[in-house]
Design a protein around this motif. Structure first.
Motif, PDB file in Angstrom:
ATOM      1  N   LYS A 197      40.909  57.774  40.239  1.00  0.00           N
ATOM      2  CA  LYS A 197      42.223  58.372  40.527  1.00  0.00           C
ATOM      3  C   LYS A 197      42.239  59.064  41.886  1.00  0.00           C
ATOM      4  O   LYS A 197      43.210  58.916  42.642  1.00  0.00           O
ATOM      5  CB  LYS A 197      42.572  59.360  39.407  1.00  0.00           C
ATOM      6  CG  LYS A 197      43.974  59.902  39.492  1.00  0.00           C
ATOM      7  CD  LYS A 197      44.418  60.682  38.257  1.00  0.00           C
ATOM      8  CE  LYS A 197      43.346  61.511  37.623  1.00  0.00           C
ATOM      9  NZ  LYS A 197      43.826  62.348  36.527  1.00  0.00           N
ATOM     10  N   ALA A 224      41.975  51.577  33.886  1.00  0.00           N
ATOM     11  CA  ALA A 224      40.770  52.365  33.624  1.00  0.00           C
ATOM     12  C   ALA A 224      41.099  53.848  33.529  1.00  0.00           C
ATOM     13  O   ALA A 224      40.596  54.542  32.641  1.00  0.00           O
ATOM     14  CB  ALA A 224      39.724  52.114  34.719  1.00  0.00           C
ATOM     15  N   VAL A 225      41.951  54.332  34.429  1.00  0.00           N
ATOM     16  CA  VAL A 225      42.340  55.749  34.405  1.00  0.00           C
ATOM     17  C   VAL A 225      43.055  56.063  33.087  1.00  0.00           C
ATOM     18  O   VAL A 225      42.829  57.116  32.485  1.00  0.00           O
ATOM     19  CB  VAL A 225      43.223  56.093  35.627  1.00  0.00           C
ATOM     20  CG1 VAL A 225      43.863  57.464  35.479  1.00  0.00           C
ATOM     21  CG2 VAL A 225      42.399  56.016  36.912  1.00  0.00           C
ATOM     22  N   MET A 266      40.776  56.848  30.010  1.00  0.00           N
ATOM     23  CA  MET A 266      39.837  57.976  30.027  1.00  0.00           C
ATOM     24  C   MET A 266      40.300  59.120  29.139  1.00  0.00           C
ATOM     25  O   MET A 266      39.713  60.185  29.161  1.00  0.00           O
ATOM     26  CB  MET A 266      39.582  58.458  31.460  1.00  0.00           C
ATOM     27  CG  MET A 266      40.703  59.153  32.131  1.00  0.00           C
ATOM     28  SD  MET A 266      40.159  59.673  33.779  1.00  0.00           S
ATOM     29  CE  MET A 266      41.208  61.088  34.012  1.00  0.00           C
ATOM     30  N   SER A 270      34.382  51.269  34.105  1.00  0.00           N
ATOM     31  CA  SER A 270      35.840  51.197  34.039  1.00  0.00           C
ATOM     32  C   SER A 270      36.330  50.684  32.690  1.00  0.00           C
ATOM     33  O   SER A 270      37.525  50.485  32.498  1.00  0.00           O
ATOM     34  CB  SER A 270      36.374  50.299  35.161  1.00  0.00           C
ATOM     35  OG  SER A 270      36.038  50.846  36.412  1.00  0.00           O
ATOM     36  N   VAL A 288      36.543  55.139  29.137  1.00  0.00           N
ATOM     37  CA  VAL A 288      36.172  55.495  30.509  1.00  0.00           C
ATOM     38  C   VAL A 288      35.894  56.991  30.552  1.00  0.00           C
ATOM     39  O   VAL A 288      36.717  57.796  30.109  1.00  0.00           O
ATOM     40  CB  VAL A 288      37.307  55.126  31.502  1.00  0.00           C
ATOM     41  CG1 VAL A 288      36.969  55.566  32.904  1.00  0.00           C
ATOM     42  CG2 VAL A 288      37.602  53.635  31.448  1.00  0.00           C
ATOM     43  N   GLY A 315      36.854  58.152  35.752  1.00  0.00           N
ATOM     44  CA  GLY A 315      38.307  58.048  35.865  1.00  0.00           C
ATOM     45  C   GLY A 315      38.848  58.915  36.989  1.00  0.00           C
ATOM     46  O   GLY A 315      39.745  58.506  37.732  1.00  0.00           O
TER      47      GLY A 315
END
Length: 170
Positions: free
Chosen positions: A69, A49-50, A53, A117, A60, A65
């Protein structure tokens, strides 16, 4: 008018019970699969998901995000416990019809977290059906344990003592 129909019609409570069972089974089996395997690890999902972004049209949003994180990933061991148990307990609550509004609210929160996400899967359908249950309130749990627990808790929490009910005049 439609909201009142959802909240008060006894035949709608039967339909809501079917929706509760369906959503409850989805949550219960998803949670139990993660619990029983003993191998659930949310870190890969969160890192994915991060990663999503960035770019011109990110899947995302940066605020989500950054939450993953900065908050979720450092405590991934905690999330590895609460996600499967949360799914399982939401499912159990919906199937039994106990604390139905709270259960569906927590289920909707998880659905939105998954969608934030960058995943879709069955989450939009679960959100749509869950909204009917949430809006219906007590009527969604009438055919379930809420039929007895909610009135009991209301009596317990809002019980007035005789002094409060009949204050003595000065």
């Amino acid at each position: 008018m439609f909201i009142q129909f959802l909240k008060e019609n006894r035949y709608v409570s039967m339909l809501l019970t079917l929706l509760r069972f369906y959503l409850g089974w989805q949550w219960l089996t998803a949670g139990w699969g993660k619990i029983s395997s003993g191998k659930f690890d949310a870190s890969g999902f969160m890192y994915g998901a991060v990663k999503n972004m960035s770019g011109e049209h990110p899947a995302v949003q940066p605020w989500w995000g950054n939450f993953l994180k900065e908050v979720a990933l450092p405590y991934v061991d905690f999330f590895n416990v609460i996600v499967p148990w949360g799914e399982f307990l939401v499912g159990l609550g919906l199937i039994l019809g106990i604390f139905t509004s709270f259960s569906i609210l927590m289920g909707l929160t998880m659905n939105f977290a998954y969608m934030f996400s960058g995943t879709t899967s069955t989450n939009p359908l679960m959100v749509l059906l869950g909204m009917f249950i949430l809006v219906a309130g007590i009527n969604a749990g009438k055919i379930g344990l809420d039929r007895w627990t909610i009135p009991f808790l209301r009596r317990l929490l809002f019980k007035k003592t005789e002094k409060e009910q009949f204050p003595q005049s000065a």
